[in-house]
Design a protein around this motif. Structure first.
Motif, PDB file in Angstrom:
ATOM      1  N   TYR A 191       0.834  -1.204   0.000  1.00  0.00           N
ATOM      2  CA  TYR A 191       0.000   0.000   0.000  1.00  0.00           C
ATOM      3  C   TYR A 191       0.869   1.255   0.000  1.00  0.00           C
TER       4      TYR A 191
ATOM      5  N   LEU B 247     -12.853   6.648   0.062  1.00  0.00           N
ATOM      6  CA  LEU B 247     -12.794   5.327  -0.562  1.00  0.00           C
ATOM      7  C   LEU B 247     -11.611   5.225  -1.522  1.00  0.00           C
ATOM      8  N   LYS B 248     -11.299   6.322  -2.223  1.00  0.00           N
ATOM      9  CA  LYS B 248     -10.104   6.333  -3.075  1.00  0.00           C
ATOM     10  C   LYS B 248      -8.846   6.169  -2.224  1.00  0.00           C
TER      11      LYS B 248
ATOM     12  N   HIS C   7      -3.458   6.461  -5.494  1.00  0.00           N
ATOM     13  CA  HIS C   7      -4.072   7.579  -6.209  1.00  0.00           C
ATOM     14  C   HIS C   7      -3.052   8.649  -6.579  1.00  0.00           C
TER      15      HIS C   7
ATOM     16  N   ARG D 250      -7.642  -1.300   8.032  1.00  0.00           N
ATOM     17  CA  ARG D 250      -7.299  -2.433   7.178  1.00  0.00           C
ATOM     18  C   ARG D 250      -5.928  -3.010   7.517  1.00  0.00           C
TER      19      ARG D 250
ATOM     20  N   ASP E  63     -11.851  -0.302   6.391  1.00  0.00           N
ATOM     21  CA  ASP E  63     -12.719  -1.240   5.676  1.00  0.00           C
ATOM     22  C   ASP E  63     -14.145  -0.706   5.678  1.00  0.00           C
TER      23      ASP E  63
ATOM     24  N   PRO F  93      -6.031   3.506   6.081  1.00  0.00           N
ATOM     25  CA  PRO F  93      -7.120   2.926   5.275  1.00  0.00           C
ATOM     26  C   PRO F  93      -8.119   2.122   6.105  1.00  0.00           C
TER      27      PRO F  93
ATOM     28  N   ASP G 259      -8.644   4.767   0.676  1.00  0.00           N
ATOM     29  CA  ASP G 259      -8.586   3.427   1.251  1.00  0.00           C
ATOM     30  C   ASP G 259      -7.877   2.448   0.330  1.00  0.00           C
ATOM     31  N   GLU G 260      -8.047   2.619  -0.962  1.00  0.00           N
ATOM     32  CA  GLU G 260      -7.425   1.707  -1.932  1.00  0.00           C
ATOM     33  C   GLU G 260      -5.972   2.074  -2.204  1.00  0.00           C
TER      34      GLU G 260
END
Length: 681
Positions: free
Chosen positions: A191, A309-310, A316, A223, A217, A215, A312-313
């Protein structure tokens, strides 16, 4: 050496305030010349008998006295007389006088051939270019002088809509918005908030929106960990990652939906988020963050939750928000309240197979100024020169830096440890300077073979010297016995590695220590601690002994082993500012059996630098290099938190713990064993 709250002052045999006291002294009653007696030392009552011979001040030949003295004694005395001069104003931290003293020590470190010991301000990487380690003194609430923010020209309310954070720099920024997500450089499973293109100044000219924590869930839990949050939630690291990429300012916001998020804004300047930055740093409410997104012209279906949400992944990268036409205005100015002071450090580089291991030699160069703190109330407002406490130790450190540098230059030894010379600030305020270094180290704790501390070494009487910490490493007393015997001094060898001076900070981090101390006297922490009351002849003997031991620790291939850290001397009453000693088991019925690492003050967990055999830690499978991040189902914050947890348990308790090992969480059940004191009882 600091005075604690009860001001334990003791009467002692007067020390004649004349240079004539430099004559040779006799032996103390009950001692043989060059003897070693192992016993506990109370630093506030250790006062050897003064047996110096008084001569006629009208007829004494002072130049001849100095001519007869050791050259080390002459130069040491000159340093002490200089540092105790009124021009240095008693060297109170934060004063102009201590800045002059810092310049003096820095001058001599450089002149003696030492390299800088700290990264310079604004210097990238690990290069050491400065002799100073700045730190802010506690005390005094920081005051916000200016806190302004506007969206579309409409002013917001400080304390309700936004707050200026304690690490904010001063400045006025008018800039569009960018997005850094959680601003995490590298997290578990690859990550990252950033991408390769973010290596350059991607946020140049923009305010950067940063999410707190890490991040989440779908339920709003981390996470990265099964607990609340992991060390990746560290705010100082986020701030640094964004500032290093050229941000004009930072806007922190709590991510919507975070299960364990704090409510509301931080309390302005009391929000402690790491070192002060050169750019404005504020926190806004989620509602204000939403308004900033709308004002930036984001799509109608985008809100703070969708941007979370961006984040969290991850991946970006540095993202501009909107078309850049919306300009947000922020103005900040803070009166820090606390003043800045510095530890002073110089490096003597080792060589060969031992070059990456270290010996630390230190003493504090501050004192109590005009007696506004740490002095008798009747003496407040009067200059306290601080010759023995601790111009004497500072001068000894300077002398040792020269003698060891000369020895390294002349030595044919292919393997020598490096030596870090440190002059600590704010010792009198509660070991603040040394504690700060231990919490913000330039060296890993595991690389330090030993720390030698010289505090009040200027009043040797009856050739009797206290050396503390002789059992802070396994077999240390036997290792140094030849040097103690060769000194010709009567040594009171205290097993204890604790005490009211800077070595205690290092002992608390699991590092073997020695503390050289000639005792208190009737002008301890009083205006009469003048330079002409010290004993240069005696100081030279102490310096020679410290030199011999430091050289032994620097050249002996066999490392010292902190082991159980069982030094059990009489601990002095702690000051109001003193933190608990992480190796002090006096209040705990159990012990874990690890050597905690230095640093990590702003992150979660306790790093394990070593594990003692036969202890709870070893038997449960805790390994060197692990980071203990959870204790009994709750986050473990730091070493002090660990000390508090230990005091809650009794022998036989089974405690579930979580350690980070090679980036993965490992769950262990630890059965607590009785501390050594309880076994003996």
């Amino acid at each position: 050496m600091p005075v604690f709250m009860d001001f334990r002052m003791h009467r002692c045999t007067p020390v004649f305030a004349t240079i004539a006291t430099l004559s040779v002294a006799g032996s103390a009653v009950g001692f043989q010349q060059g003897s070693i007696v192992k016993e506990k030392v109370d630093p506030y009552s250790f006062q050897p008998e003064n047996t110096a011979v008084v001569v006629d001040a009208e007829t004494v030949d002072i130049p001849q006295i100095f001519e007869d003295l050791d050259p080390v004694a002459r130069e040491w005395y000159q340093h002490v007389m200089t540092l105790s001069n009124p021009w240095f104003e008693g060297r109170a931290p934060g004063s102009d006088g201590i800045e002059r003293a810092a310049e003096y020590v820095e001058f001599w470190f450089e002149r003696n051939g030492l390299e800088p010991a700290f990264p310079g301000r604004g210097v990238e990487g690990d290069e050491w270019t400065s002799y100073r380690q700045p730190l802010q003194l506690p005390g005094g609430r920081p005051r916000i002088i200016r806190a302004e923010m506007s969206i579309d020209g409409r002013m917001l309310a400080p304390g309700e809509d936004f707050a200026v954070l304690g690490n904010s720099g001063d400045g006025r920024v008018q800039a569009p918005l960018a997005f850094a997500g959680y601003a995490i450089d590298e997290g578990p499973d690859g990550y990252s908030s950033f991408d390769e293109d973010d290596a350059e100044a991607s946020f140049e000219g923009r305010l950067v929106l940063v999410f707190r924590y890490e991040p989440l869930d779908e339920e709003g839990r981390s996470r990265f960990t099964s607990r609340r949050f992991s060390s990746h939630a560290s705010i100082p690291e986020k701030m640094k990652a964004v500032a290093d990429r050229g941000a004009a300012g930072i806007v922190l916001v709590n991510p919507p939906g975070a299960l364990f998020a704090k409510d509301g804004l931080e309390d302005g300047p009391d929000g402690r988020f790491g070192e002060t930055l050169d750019i404005p740093v504020i926190q806004v409410t989620p509602e204000i963050a939403e308004r900033m997104l709308v004002a930036s012209g984001v799509a109608a279906d985008e809100n703070l939750k969708s941007w979370r949400l961006k984040a969290d992944e991850g991946g970006h990268g540095a993202t501009a928000i909107g078309d850049g036409k919306a300009i947000f205005s922020i103005a900040t100015e803070i009166d820090g309240g606390a003043k800045v002071t510095s530890n002073i450090g110089g490096v003597l580089r080792g060589r060969g197979s031992l070059a990456d291991e270290w010996v630390v030699i230190g003493g504090h160069y501050d004192h109590v100024g005009y007696g506004d703190f740490g002095a008798m109330p009747t003496n407040r407002g009067r200059l306290h020169p601080g010759a023995d406490d601790d111009a004497s130790g500072t001068a000894a450190v300077i002398m040792l830096s020269r003698s060891m540098a000369d020895r390294y230059a002349d030595s044919d030894d292919e393997d020598l440890r490096s030596v870090l010379f440190l002059a600590f600030t704010a010792e009198e305020s509660g070991l603040i300077g040394s504690r700060y270094y231990v919490e913000h180290p330039t060296l890993p704790a595991g690389s330090i073979n030993a720390m030698l501390n010289l505090d009040m070494v200027g009043r040797l009487r009856d050739d009797t010297l206290a050396v503390g910490g002789v059992e802070s490493a396994v077999g240390m007393l036997d290792r140094i016995r030849p040097d103690l015997e060769a000194s010709g001094l009567d040594i009171v060898a205290d097993p204890n590695g604790r005490g009211p001076s800077d070595h205690a900070s290092f002992y608390g981090a699991g590092i073997p220590v020695l503390f050289f101390f000639t005792g208190t006297h009737e002008v301890y922490h009083r205006p009469g601690d003048f330079g002409w009351t010290v004993n240069p002849r005696g100081a030279a003997k102490v310096i020679d002994l410290a030199d011999a031991i430091a050289t032994r620790f620097a050249s002996d291939p066999e490392r010292l082993d902190f082991g159980d850290g069982r030094g059990a001397g009489l601990a002095a009453k702690p000051s109001r500012n003193a933190r608990p000693d992480p190796n002090d088991r006096g209040y705990a019925a159990v012990r874990l059996g690890i050597r905690p690492g230095m640093g990590g003050g702003d992150t979660f967990g306790v790093k394990v630098e070593g594990v003692s055999p036969g202890t709870s830690a070893e038997e449960s499978g805790i390994l060197k290099g692990d980071v203990i991040v959870a204790w009994g189902g709750e986050d473990l914050v730091d070493v002090m938190d660990m000390v508090a947890r230990l005091r809650e348990h009794k022998p036989g308790d089974v405690v579930p713990m979580v350690v980070l090992r090679d980036g993965k969480e490992v769950e262990l059940d630890v059965t607590m064993k009785a501390s050594e004191r309880n076994v003996e009882n």
